[in-house]
Design a protein around this motif. Structure first.
Motif, PDB file in Angstrom:
ATOM      1  N   LEU A 203       1.142  -1.131  -0.363  1.00 40.54           N
ATOM      2  CA  LEU A 203       0.016  -0.204  -0.254  1.00 40.54           C
ATOM      3  C   LEU A 203       1.172   1.019   0.278  1.00 40.54           C
ATOM      4  CD1 LEU A 203      -3.314  -1.546   2.575  1.00 40.54           C
ATOM      5  CD2 LEU A 203      -3.196  -0.361   0.119  1.00 40.54           C
ATOM      6  N   ASN A 204       1.644   1.319   0.387  1.00 47.90           N
ATOM      7  CA  ASN A 204       2.813   2.347   0.922  1.00 47.90           C
ATOM      8  C   ASN A 204       3.296   2.703   0.016  1.00 47.90           C
ATOM      9  OD1 ASN A 204       2.754   2.968   3.652  1.00 47.90           O
ATOM     10  ND2 ASN A 204       3.441   1.517   4.065  1.00 47.90           N
ATOM     11  N   HIS A 205       3.618   1.722  -1.431  1.00 48.88           N
ATOM     12  CA  HIS A 205       4.530   1.495  -2.593  1.00 48.88           C
ATOM     13  C   HIS A 205       3.268   1.875  -3.525  1.00 48.88           C
ATOM     14  CE1 HIS A 205       8.857   0.553  -1.965  1.00 48.88           C
ATOM     15  NE2 HIS A 205       8.297  -0.492  -0.918  1.00 48.88           N
ATOM     16  N   LEU A 206       2.038   1.407  -3.285  1.00 48.02           N
ATOM     17  CA  LEU A 206       1.331   2.147  -4.610  1.00 48.02           C
ATOM     18  C   LEU A 206       1.024   3.522  -4.458  1.00 48.02           C
ATOM     19  CD1 LEU A 206      -1.278  -1.417  -4.413  1.00 48.02           C
ATOM     20  CD2 LEU A 206      -0.193  -0.074  -6.302  1.00 48.02           C
ATOM     21  N   LYS A 207       1.419   3.940  -3.265  1.00 48.44           N
ATOM     22  CA  LYS A 207       0.856   5.836  -2.910  1.00 48.44           C
ATOM     23  C   LYS A 207       2.164   6.567  -3.721  1.00 48.44           C
ATOM     24  CE  LYS A 207      -2.050   5.153   1.135  1.00 48.44           C
ATOM     25  NZ  LYS A 207      -1.818   5.109   2.503  1.00 48.44           N
ATOM     26  N   LEU A 208       3.569   5.489  -3.253  1.00 47.42           N
ATOM     27  CA  LEU A 208       4.174   6.411  -3.891  1.00 47.42           C
ATOM     28  C   LEU A 208       4.954   5.584  -5.167  1.00 47.42           C
ATOM     29  CD1 LEU A 208       6.782   5.524  -0.420  1.00 47.42           C
ATOM     30  CD2 LEU A 208       5.924   8.131  -1.504  1.00 47.42           C
ATOM     31  N   GLY A 209       3.623   5.651  -6.172  1.00 43.55           N
ATOM     32  CA  GLY A 209       4.452   5.375  -7.116  1.00 43.55           C
ATOM     33  C   GLY A 209       5.081   3.982  -7.317  1.00 43.55           C
ATOM     34  N   ASN A 210       5.185   3.085  -6.947  1.00 41.37           N
ATOM     35  CA  ASN A 210       6.565   2.056  -6.985  1.00 41.37           C
ATOM     36  C   ASN A 210       6.289   0.945  -7.235  1.00 41.37           C
ATOM     37  OD1 ASN A 210       7.995   4.089  -6.456  1.00 41.37           O
ATOM     38  ND2 ASN A 210       8.499   3.595  -3.978  1.00 41.37           N
ATOM     39  N   VAL A 211       4.655   1.107  -7.964  1.00 40.45           N
ATOM     40  CA  VAL A 211       3.964  -0.408  -8.210  1.00 40.45           C
ATOM     41  C   VAL A 211       4.419  -0.310  -9.783  1.00 40.45           C
ATOM     42  CG1 VAL A 211       2.626  -2.162  -7.952  1.00 40.45           C
ATOM     43  CG2 VAL A 211       3.019  -1.155  -6.138  1.00 40.45           C
ATOM     44  N   ASP A 212       4.355  -1.578 -10.530  1.00 38.92           N
ATOM     45  CA  ASP A 212       4.455  -1.717 -11.763  1.00 38.92           C
ATOM     46  C   ASP A 212       3.070  -2.458 -12.075  1.00 38.92           C
ATOM     47  OD1 ASP A 212       4.947  -3.033 -15.076  1.00 38.92           O
ATOM     48  OD2 ASP A 212       6.789  -2.396 -15.289  1.00 38.92           O
ATOM     49  N   LEU A 213       2.401  -2.533 -12.917  1.00 40.40           N
ATOM     50  CA  LEU A 213       1.340  -2.829 -12.678  1.00 40.40           C
ATOM     51  C   LEU A 213       1.303  -4.428 -14.099  1.00 40.40           C
ATOM     52  CD1 LEU A 213      -1.775  -0.152 -12.611  1.00 40.40           C
ATOM     53  CD2 LEU A 213      -0.701  -1.848 -11.096  1.00 40.40           C
ATOM     54  N   PHE A 214       2.193  -3.809 -14.972  1.00 40.55           N
ATOM     55  CA  PHE A 214       1.922  -5.207 -16.305  1.00 40.55           C
ATOM     56  C   PHE A 214       2.698  -6.364 -14.994  1.00 40.55           C
ATOM     57  CE2 PHE A 214       4.553  -7.842 -18.562  1.00 40.55           C
ATOM     58  CZ  PHE A 214       4.504  -7.978 -20.051  1.00 40.55           C
ATOM     59  N   VAL A 215       3.608  -6.469 -14.448  1.00 39.82           N
ATOM     60  CA  VAL A 215       4.238  -7.013 -13.417  1.00 39.82           C
ATOM     61  C   VAL A 215       3.030  -8.128 -13.019  1.00 39.82           C
ATOM     62  CG1 VAL A 215       5.980  -7.693 -12.531  1.00 39.82           C
ATOM     63  CG2 VAL A 215       6.793  -5.745 -13.658  1.00 39.82           C
ATOM     64  N   ILE A 216       3.034  -7.303 -11.878  1.00 41.82           N
ATOM     65  CA  ILE A 216       1.495  -8.277 -11.215  1.00 41.82           C
ATOM     66  C   ILE A 216       0.691  -8.383 -12.196  1.00 41.82           C
ATOM     67  CG2 ILE A 216      -0.505  -7.192  -9.838  1.00 41.82           C
ATOM     68  CD1 ILE A 216       2.674  -6.685  -8.513  1.00 41.82           C
ATOM     69  N   LYS A 217       0.363  -7.928 -13.275  1.00 43.06           N
ATOM     70  CA  LYS A 217      -0.460  -9.116 -13.632  1.00 43.06           C
ATOM     71  C   LYS A 217      -0.088 -10.067 -14.304  1.00 43.06           C
ATOM     72  CE  LYS A 217      -3.271  -8.545 -18.732  1.00 43.06           C
ATOM     73  NZ  LYS A 217      -3.563  -7.788 -19.595  1.00 43.06           N
ATOM     74  N   TRP A 218       0.751 -10.181 -14.541  1.00 43.43           N
ATOM     75  CA  TRP A 218       1.595 -11.462 -15.726  1.00 43.43           C
ATOM     76  C   TRP A 218       2.258 -12.226 -14.009  1.00 43.43           C
ATOM     77  CZ3 TRP A 218      -1.363 -12.811 -19.963  1.00 43.43           C
ATOM     78  CH2 TRP A 218      -1.475 -11.882 -20.276  1.00 43.43           C
ATOM     79  N   LEU A 219       2.697 -11.760 -13.266  1.00 45.41           N
ATOM     80  CA  LEU A 219       3.362 -13.251 -12.249  1.00 45.41           C
ATOM     81  C   LEU A 219       2.573 -13.454 -11.164  1.00 45.41           C
ATOM     82  CD1 LEU A 219       6.814 -10.585 -10.913  1.00 45.41           C
ATOM     83  CD2 LEU A 219       6.696 -12.988 -12.439  1.00 45.41           C
ATOM     84  N   MET A 220       1.211 -12.705 -11.060  1.00 44.20           N
ATOM     85  CA  MET A 220       0.428 -13.231 -10.261  1.00 44.20           C
ATOM     86  C   MET A 220      -0.062 -14.868 -10.059  1.00 44.20           C
ATOM     87  SD  MET A 220      -0.673 -11.432  -7.320  1.00 44.20           S
ATOM     88  CE  MET A 220      -0.768  -9.633  -7.565  1.00 44.20           C
TER      89      MET A 220
END
Length: 263
Positions: A70-87
């Protein structure tokens, strides 16, 4: 269970939260060896300790990685493409890892943990000077890599940051986004792995009081109470520190953990 144990676990949680935010790890690299050392001194059977340490570590990672994510999401430190395919991969691998751990004799688990972490430390040292611009593999390969990360991470009772951060960094993802994305994946790995350990622990004999499967609730709640408060400090440090320094801290930390568990 006594006040000394609770105090130790609260301090452990504070360290776990800071390192989770800083390095994108869920805390298992600290929680597993710490619990393996602490719990036998408070009367928990030695043949149960590693299973309890792994399961409780994964349960605490759900909270720690969730807070860090949650903290990293607020700081813009999450790559959504990475999350989509690794999950999808990490979910499957996380559950499978808990099943594999059940087949391994308990006295071998610390060595398995140490070898995994040592290899991760070596890989991170080798990547410090790397300026790779290699893009991520295809979505299918990325998902398969996620399954491998999930399985090994669950087997070691870790959230996957020690594997997913080097993997993403090697494929050109900026270190800060690799750390943030790792926190999100770590939470999912931990949920899948914890479910597996609870199911296997439900039929185990000789577990301490206040346990759900192999998850030891006093340790879980104490670690979670302080780790949730300190992840934001680690996340802020990760945003301000240069990438090479983050990699060096990560690699040295992994070496320390590997040798502490090996010997």
């Amino acid at each position: 269970m006594n006040y000394e144990l609770i105090l130790l676990l609260l301090c452990l949680g504070a360290v776990v939260g800071t390192m989770s935010g800083l390095l994108g790890i869920g805390g298992g690299l600290i929680v597993v060896p710490a619990l393996a050392f602490i719990l036998p001194k408070f009367g928990i059977a030695s043949d149960m300790v590693m299973y309890i340490a792994l399961a409780t570590s994964l349960a605490s990672i759900i909270i720690t990685s969730g807070s860090s994510a949650l903290n990293h999401l607020k700081l813009g430190n999450v790559d959504l493409f990475v999350i989509k395919w690794l999950m999808p991969g990490v979910v499957i691998g996380g559950f499978a890892g808990s099943n594999v751990a059940e087949w391994i004799p308990s006295h071998y688990l610390p060595k398995v943990f140490a070898v995994i972490v040592l290899l991760l430390a070596i890989q991170m040292f080798l990547s410090i000077k790397s300026q790779s611009t290699r893009s991520l593999p295809s979505p299918f390969i990325t998902t398969c890599c996620g399954a491998g990360i999930g399985m090994v991470s669950s087997l070691a009772g870790i959230g996957g940051g020690s594997m997913s951060v080097p993997f993403l960094s090697k494929h050109g993802v900026e270190m800060r986004k690799a750390v943030g994305s790792s926190s999100v994946c770590g939470c999912v790995i931990a949920i899948a792995g914890m479910v597996g350990f609870i199911l296997h622990g439900a039929k185990a004999q000789g577990l301490p009081e206040y346990s759900i499967g192999y998850v030891y609730l006093p340790a879980l709640l104490s670690i979670a109470a302080t780790s949730m408060l300190t992840t934001k400090f680690g996340a802020k440090l990760a945003t301000t520190m240069p990438t090479p320094k983050l990699k060096k801290i990560f690699a040295v930390f992994l070496l320390f953990v590997a040798f502490s568990m090996m010997f």
